[in-house]
Motif scaffolding. Structure first.
Motif, PDB file in Angstrom:
ATOM      1  N   HIS A  15      -0.236 -12.528  -4.402  1.00  0.00           N
ATOM      2  CA  HIS A  15      -0.553 -11.595  -5.472  1.00  0.00           C
ATOM      3  C   HIS A  15      -0.638 -10.187  -4.891  1.00  0.00           C
ATOM      4  N   LEU A  16      -0.177  -9.228  -5.670  1.00  0.00           N
ATOM      5  CA  LEU A  16      -0.107  -7.853  -5.187  1.00  0.00           C
ATOM      6  C   LEU A  16      -1.488  -7.300  -4.858  1.00  0.00           C
ATOM      7  N   TYR A  17      -2.481  -7.611  -5.674  1.00  0.00           N
ATOM      8  CA  TYR A  17      -3.831  -7.092  -5.416  1.00  0.00           C
ATOM      9  C   TYR A  17      -4.406  -7.657  -4.111  1.00  0.00           C
ATOM     10  N   ASP A  18      -4.094  -8.926  -3.830  1.00  0.00           N
ATOM     11  CA  ASP A  18      -4.566  -9.510  -2.573  1.00  0.00           C
ATOM     12  C   ASP A  18      -3.904  -8.834  -1.382  1.00  0.00           C
ATOM     13  N   VAL A  19      -2.634  -8.511  -1.532  1.00  0.00           N
ATOM     14  CA  VAL A  19      -1.922  -7.828  -0.445  1.00  0.00           C
ATOM     15  C   VAL A  19      -2.518  -6.450  -0.209  1.00  0.00           C
ATOM     16  N   LEU A  20      -2.778  -5.725  -1.286  1.00  0.00           N
ATOM     17  CA  LEU A  20      -3.339  -4.378  -1.140  1.00  0.00           C
ATOM     18  C   LEU A  20      -4.734  -4.427  -0.529  1.00  0.00           C
ATOM     19  N   HIS A  64       1.053   4.867   5.781  1.00  0.00           N
ATOM     20  CA  HIS A  64       2.392   4.280   5.757  1.00  0.00           C
ATOM     21  C   HIS A  64       2.476   3.078   6.700  1.00  0.00           C
ATOM     22  N   GLN A  65       1.499   2.185   6.643  1.00  0.00           N
ATOM     23  CA  GLN A  65       1.525   0.999   7.491  1.00  0.00           C
ATOM     24  C   GLN A  65       2.519  -0.022   6.934  1.00  0.00           C
ATOM     25  N   GLU A  66       3.164  -0.732   7.848  1.00  0.00           N
ATOM     26  CA  GLU A  66       4.085  -1.774   7.440  1.00  0.00           C
ATOM     27  C   GLU A  66       3.317  -2.988   6.915  1.00  0.00           C
ATOM     28  N   VAL A  67       3.854  -3.604   5.870  1.00  0.00           N
ATOM     29  CA  VAL A  67       3.187  -4.731   5.225  1.00  0.00           C
ATOM     30  C   VAL A  67       4.164  -5.901   5.168  1.00  0.00           C
ATOM     31  N   ILE A  68       3.718  -7.067   5.589  1.00  0.00           N
ATOM     32  CA  ILE A  68       4.506  -8.293   5.503  1.00  0.00           C
ATOM     33  C   ILE A  68       3.737  -9.278   4.635  1.00  0.00           C
ATOM     34  N   PHE A  69       4.382  -9.751   3.575  1.00  0.00           N
ATOM     35  CA  PHE A  69       3.704 -10.677   2.671  1.00  0.00           C
ATOM     36  C   PHE A  69       4.724 -11.645   2.099  1.00  0.00           C
ATOM     37  N   GLU A  70       4.228 -12.769   1.626  1.00  0.00           N
ATOM     38  CA  GLU A  70       5.063 -13.811   1.048  1.00  0.00           C
ATOM     39  C   GLU A  70       5.333 -13.515  -0.430  1.00  0.00           C
ATOM     40  N   ASP A  71       6.372 -14.154  -0.949  1.00  0.00           N
ATOM     41  CA  ASP A  71       6.739 -13.932  -2.344  1.00  0.00           C
ATOM     42  C   ASP A  71       5.652 -14.396  -3.304  1.00  0.00           C
TER      43      ASP A  71
END
Length: 624
Positions: free
Chosen positions: A173-178, A163-170
């Motif tokens: 891409h979702l796969y890159d964030v994961l 359950h780590q917090e994630v900060i990403f831009e709009d």
């Protein structure tokens, strides 16, 4: 020089200073040269003492010599004077708070309205008009520090497993964030890594780790500390945050954990939750004080006040077992629920079931929690309010149909069953079987007056209502409706239109209380049915299909939408009145001429006259 100054007399300054330093030189015992105001002959009496000009401003010898300047000093022997002295020294330059706003033009009639529309935001007014003094401006321009702390404090993050917090831009891409999150290292995960790699690290708890280890933010790892000192502080977690709060408790006592499972391990047993681990370690004292608080408050407060107290405990107190707190005190929390529902619906003798009372109480608590942006979903163990029961709790028609004494009705049903004759019993059993099997069927019970139709209706109604089933009992006339338990006329209960046509529909809206009542109804009894035009039955059947098909698509192909409907009456009595119609028109208006209703109808005939059954007549005369 300001001509209004108090020292100005006749346009000239009245203050006199020595022309040369030697004229007023005073040498003390230490050899310091001082000066003071001269005695100009003016005196004043203060508390019986005569004071001249030399006593106006006292001088501190040490301060004058040290700073080589004339310093006005007073001897402050009161706390109030000391406070004023330091406030005066640090108050800074004079400043004023100003605000510019557009004047509002209004007349006598709109003046009050204009005053109400004016919004005053004191915070914004302060920020817009804030004055920065010269000394503060210089301090900030040179980037001097405005605060410091010693020793430095290392803020330690913590999180549940996965359950780590994630900060990403709009645009990411979702796969890159994961992928980035999958390899993310935190101070907590690397503390476990250090425990695996260095035996010395296992001697420290997570909160004390920064005292001997340094967190390298660029490399995302801990390394042994060589110089300096620091202390650790774990980020705060509210007691109502659930497992996160209990994890924080454990991180303050657990040493040498190499994985999340180690944190939940006590005496070799891995507990399923962090809360259970805290219980095993004795970190939770229980909720005795909260139980005692609710018990004590219940002696003098009402249900609404108790619910407010219950919500306050959930929000701001360390309630370890909210489920137990609810289960032990829900009766006190729902003390006024029945009364509130009676007042809301206008039913003086309304009675609610246990599930309904609990459900409505949970709904009230949910509303209070929502006020603070919380929900019952945040408190494990407390049930959530059932939306269907809430809808039923606000449906007056449903409550009226459930507002019966089931024990009394069960006793009446047993007595009425014993008085049924063979034919009545056969009809009674067939109708109940269709109800219990949810087999939508249409029955017509034909019988003249005195054959026991009303007695049969009462037996069916008592039987089903004693089992908390809904039965709608209607009649075509008001007199016949009075003979039925909680009977109503068909036009008032099921909204049959007064002016009928071949395409008529009843005035029942989808989603209305009446539509919900029809959906939950198990049996519909309609006495004196031949008195209504066949278009009325067709309109009702058409409406029932529309109401029921939202919940069961197959209902649109069933008569009356799959409901069990029992019609009763005698075609030899009054038929539907057709204005200016003859025999043909009257017969054509009968339900027997309906091509969609009558072919689906199962007809039962009652012939035994119950009024003369106990007489000496033979069976042939009784049935005649």
């Amino acid at each position: 020089m300001n001509e209004r100054s108090p020292c100005m007399e006749d346009g000239k300054c009245s203050k006199h200073y020595p022309r040369s330093f030697q004229e007023t030189t005073i040498v003390n015992d230490d050899g310091y040269a001082l000066y003071r105001r001269r005695n100009d002959g003016h005196t004043a009496t203060k508390n019986g003492k005569v004071l001249d000009n030399r006593f106006v401003i006292p001088c501190n010898i040490d301060l004058v010599v040290k700073f080589q300047a004339h310093i006005n000093v007073e001897w402050c022997n009161k706390d109030r004077s000391l406070k004023y002295l330091f406030k005066y020294m640090n108050k800074g330059p004079d400043m004023a708070l100003a605000r510019i706003e557009q004047a509002r033009e209004g007349n006598n009639g709109n003046e009050a309205q204009n005053n109400q529309e004016q919004v005053i935001d004191e915070i914004q007014n302060y920020l817009k008009c804030r004055y920065v003094s010269a000394s503060e401006a210089c301090w900030r321009i040179f980037s001097f520090i405005i605060q410091y702390k010693n020793p430095p404090v290392q803020r330690l993050t913590f999180h549940l497993e996965g359950h780590q917090e994630v900060i990403f831009e709009d645009h990411e891409h979702l796969y890159d964030v994961l992928e980035r999150v999958g390899t993310k290292k935190t101070t907590l995960t690397e503390w476990m890594t250090a425990n695996r790699m260095y035996p010395k690290a296992r001697e420290l708890i997570y909160a004390d780790f920064p005292t001997e280890w340094v967190w390298l933010s660029d490399e995302k790892r801990w390394k042994p500390r060589n110089i300096g000192n620091s202390i650790g502080r774990i980020y705060y977690a509210h007691p109502a945050s659930g497992e996160k709060y209990y994890l924080r408790l454990l991180l303050n006592i657990v040493k040498g954990a190499t994985c999340f499972a180690d944190i939940r391990t006590v005496d070799g047993i891995i507990h399923p939750t962090y809360k259970a681990t805290c219980h095993a370690l004795g970190l939770l004292d229980g909720d005795n004080e909260w139980h005692e608080g609710l018990v004590e408050a219940a002696t003098w407060s009402n249900g609404q006040q108790l619910r407010e107290l219950f919500v306050t405990m959930l929000l701001f107190c360390e309630v370890s077992d909210p489920k137990e707190l609810w289960e032990k005190h829900w009766r006190d929390l729902s003390d006024d629920i029945v009364y509130r529902q009676r007042q809301r619906l206008g039913i003086a003798d309304l009675s609610l079931t246990k599930d309904q009372i609990q459900n409505y109480t949970l709904y009230e608590i949910e509303q209070l929690l929502n006020r603070d942006n919380r929900s019952l979903k945040d408190y494990h163990g407390i049930p959530l309010p059932d939306a269907a029961l809430l809808q039923e709790a606000g449906n007056r028609m449903l409550l009226e149909e459930h507002n019966y004494n089931t024990e009394s009705l069960a006793s009446d049903a047993r007595d009425l069953e014993q008085g049924l004759n063979d034919k009545q019993r056969h009809v009674y059993d067939n109708i109940l079987q269709a109800v219990y099997e949810s087999r939508g069927q249409l029955f017509f019970v034909y019988g003249s007056g005195g054959t026991g139709k009303t007695y049969l209706w009462r037996a069916l109604i008592s039987k089903l209502r004693s089992e908390e089933q809904i039965v709608i009992a209607v009649a075509s006339s008001g007199i016949a409706a009075l003979l039925l338990p909680s009977g109503r006329t068909a036009h008032s209960r099921i909204k049959i239109p007064l002016i009928l046509s071949e395409n008529s529909c009843c005035n029942i809206d989808q989603g209305s209380d009446l539509a919900e009542l029809i959906r939950r109804t198990k049996l519909i009894i309609w006495d004196e049915a031949p008195m209504v035009h066949r278009h009325g039955f067709e309109a009702l059947a058409r409406t029932f299909r529309d109401v029921m098909q939202l919940h069961d698509q197959s209902s649109k192909d069933k008569v009356f939408g799959g409901k069990v409907v029992v019609l009763g009456g005698d075609f030899r009595q009054i038929l539907h009145v057709v204005p200016k119609g003859g025999r043909v028109e009257i017969v054509d208006a009968s339900v027997r001429k309906s091509k969609t209703i009558w072919p689906e109808c199962i007809v039962h005939t009652l012939r035994t006259n119950m009024g003369i059954k106990r007489s000496n007549l033979d069976q042939v005369d009784i049935e005649r």
